[in-house]
Design a protein around this motif. Structure first.
Motif, PDB file in Angstrom:
ATOM      1  N   MET A   1       0.860  -0.908  -0.138  1.00 13.05           N
ATOM      2  CA  MET A   1       0.080   0.099  -0.011  1.00 13.05           C
ATOM      3  C   MET A   1       0.876   1.253  -0.105  1.00 13.05           C
ATOM      4  SD  MET A   1      -2.809   1.551   2.915  1.00 13.05           S
ATOM      5  CE  MET A   1      -1.790   0.982   4.251  1.00 13.05           C
ATOM      6  N   GLN A   2       0.412   2.312  -0.693  1.00 18.42           N
ATOM      7  CA  GLN A   2       1.301   3.491  -0.903  1.00 18.42           C
ATOM      8  C   GLN A   2       0.821   4.286   0.041  1.00 18.42           C
ATOM      9  OE1 GLN A   2       2.991   5.424  -4.471  1.00 18.42           O
ATOM     10  NE2 GLN A   2       1.364   7.005  -4.104  1.00 18.42           N
ATOM     11  N   ARG A   3       1.673   4.756   1.007  1.00 17.26           N
ATOM     12  CA  ARG A   3       1.125   5.844   1.953  1.00 17.26           C
ATOM     13  C   ARG A   3       1.558   7.128   1.287  1.00 17.26           C
ATOM     14  NH1 ARG A   3       0.727   3.535   6.996  1.00 17.26           N
ATOM     15  NH2 ARG A   3      -0.147   5.527   7.890  1.00 17.26           N
ATOM     16  N   GLN A   4       0.867   8.254   2.213  1.00 13.07           N
ATOM     17  CA  GLN A   4       1.144   9.476   1.623  1.00 13.07           C
ATOM     18  C   GLN A   4       1.527  10.677   2.614  1.00 13.07           C
ATOM     19  OE1 GLN A   4      -1.492  10.859  -1.459  1.00 13.07           O
ATOM     20  NE2 GLN A   4      -1.362  13.161  -0.723  1.00 13.07           N
ATOM     21  N   LEU A   5       2.616  11.359   2.626  1.00  9.18           N
ATOM     22  CA  LEU A   5       3.033  12.402   3.645  1.00  9.18           C
ATOM     23  C   LEU A   5       2.995  13.456   3.003  1.00  9.18           C
ATOM     24  CD1 LEU A   5       3.862  13.005   6.547  1.00  9.18           C
ATOM     25  CD2 LEU A   5       6.381  12.759   5.500  1.00  9.18           C
ATOM     26  N   ASP A   6       1.885  14.563   3.293  1.00 11.30           N
ATOM     27  CA  ASP A   6       1.619  15.748   2.894  1.00 11.30           C
ATOM     28  C   ASP A   6       2.253  16.827   3.687  1.00 11.30           C
ATOM     29  OD1 ASP A   6      -0.241  15.059   0.506  1.00 11.30           O
ATOM     30  OD2 ASP A   6      -1.583  14.496   2.074  1.00 11.30           O
ATOM     31  N   VAL A   7       3.196  17.549   3.266  1.00 13.59           N
ATOM     32  CA  VAL A   7       4.069  18.554   3.615  1.00 13.59           C
ATOM     33  C   VAL A   7       3.329  20.076   3.234  1.00 13.59           C
ATOM     34  CG1 VAL A   7       6.240  19.592   4.457  1.00 13.59           C
ATOM     35  CG2 VAL A   7       5.956  17.386   3.679  1.00 13.59           C
ATOM     36  N   GLY A   8       2.883  20.521   4.301  1.00 10.31           N
ATOM     37  CA  GLY A   8       2.409  21.981   4.146  1.00 10.31           C
ATOM     38  C   GLY A   8       3.379  23.079   3.813  1.00 10.31           C
ATOM     39  N   LEU A   9       3.366  23.971   4.224  1.00  8.72           N
ATOM     40  CA  LEU A   9       4.380  25.092   3.981  1.00  8.72           C
ATOM     41  C   LEU A   9       5.729  25.145   4.431  1.00  8.72           C
ATOM     42  CD1 LEU A   9       2.177  28.159   4.900  1.00  8.72           C
ATOM     43  CD2 LEU A   9       2.513  27.510   2.699  1.00  8.72           C
ATOM     44  N   LEU A  10       6.656  25.326   3.564  1.00  8.21           N
ATOM     45  CA  LEU A  10       8.143  25.245   3.998  1.00  8.21           C
ATOM     46  C   LEU A  10       8.700  26.832   3.623  1.00  8.21           C
ATOM     47  CD1 LEU A  10       9.208  21.792   2.239  1.00  8.21           C
ATOM     48  CD2 LEU A  10       8.867  22.367   4.911  1.00  8.21           C
ATOM     49  N   PRO A  11       9.635  26.991   4.416  1.00  2.76           N
ATOM     50  CA  PRO A  11      10.468  28.193   4.144  1.00  2.76           C
ATOM     51  C   PRO A  11      10.743  28.712   2.524  1.00  2.76           C
ATOM     52  CG  PRO A  11      11.244  27.180   6.036  1.00  2.76           C
ATOM     53  CD  PRO A  11      10.385  26.282   5.382  1.00  2.76           C
ATOM     54  N   GLU A  12      10.920  29.639   2.203  1.00  2.00           N
ATOM     55  CA  GLU A  12      11.079  30.038   0.750  1.00  2.00           C
ATOM     56  C   GLU A  12      12.564  29.631   0.450  1.00  2.00           C
ATOM     57  OE1 GLU A  12      10.110  33.817  -0.914  1.00  2.00           O
ATOM     58  OE2 GLU A  12       8.334  33.961   0.395  1.00  2.00           O
TER      59      GLU A  12
END
Length: 116
Positions: A1-12
């Protein structure tokens, strides 16, 4: 099963973004990969300028090596069909690992082209 890690904002800035990912999200990725039900992990990052490419590609390659035989890929792009299609593709590509894919919102690209 493929899992997903969603990363929101990161520094520019690329160095700051890499540092933030390692400090705030790397352990979560490793935890998902430690689950025996996980066969693949797709890390979803927000869009970023070209100077972020090196650290993102290194993340994909190095984490994939560490997680073998599980697969790890990094995908960047805005929410939308392009990102969803890339995630579907990765879920059904059992030999693909250690890659960094950049998705573009085709509707926005068409809009920009028509304004030119």
């Amino acid at each position: 099963m493929q899992r997903q890690l969603d990363v929101g904002l990161l520094p520019e800035a690329a160095l700051d973004a890499a540092t933030a990912f390692m400090a705030l999200h790397l352990e979560a990725a490793r935890t998902l990969l430690a689950d025996p039900a996980t066969t693949a992990l797709a890390i979803v990052l927000p869009p970023a300028p070209y100077d972020h490419r090196d650290w993102r590609l290194a993340l994909a390659r190095d984490l994939a090596r560490e997680a073998t035989p599980r697969r790890v890929n990094v995908v960047a792009g805005p929410p939308g069909e392009s990102l969803a299609a890339s995630l579907r593709f990765l879920a059904s590509a059992p030999g693909l690992t250690g890659q960094y894919l950049v998705c573009h919102d085709s509707a926005r690209a068409d809009e920009r082209a028509s304004q030119a």
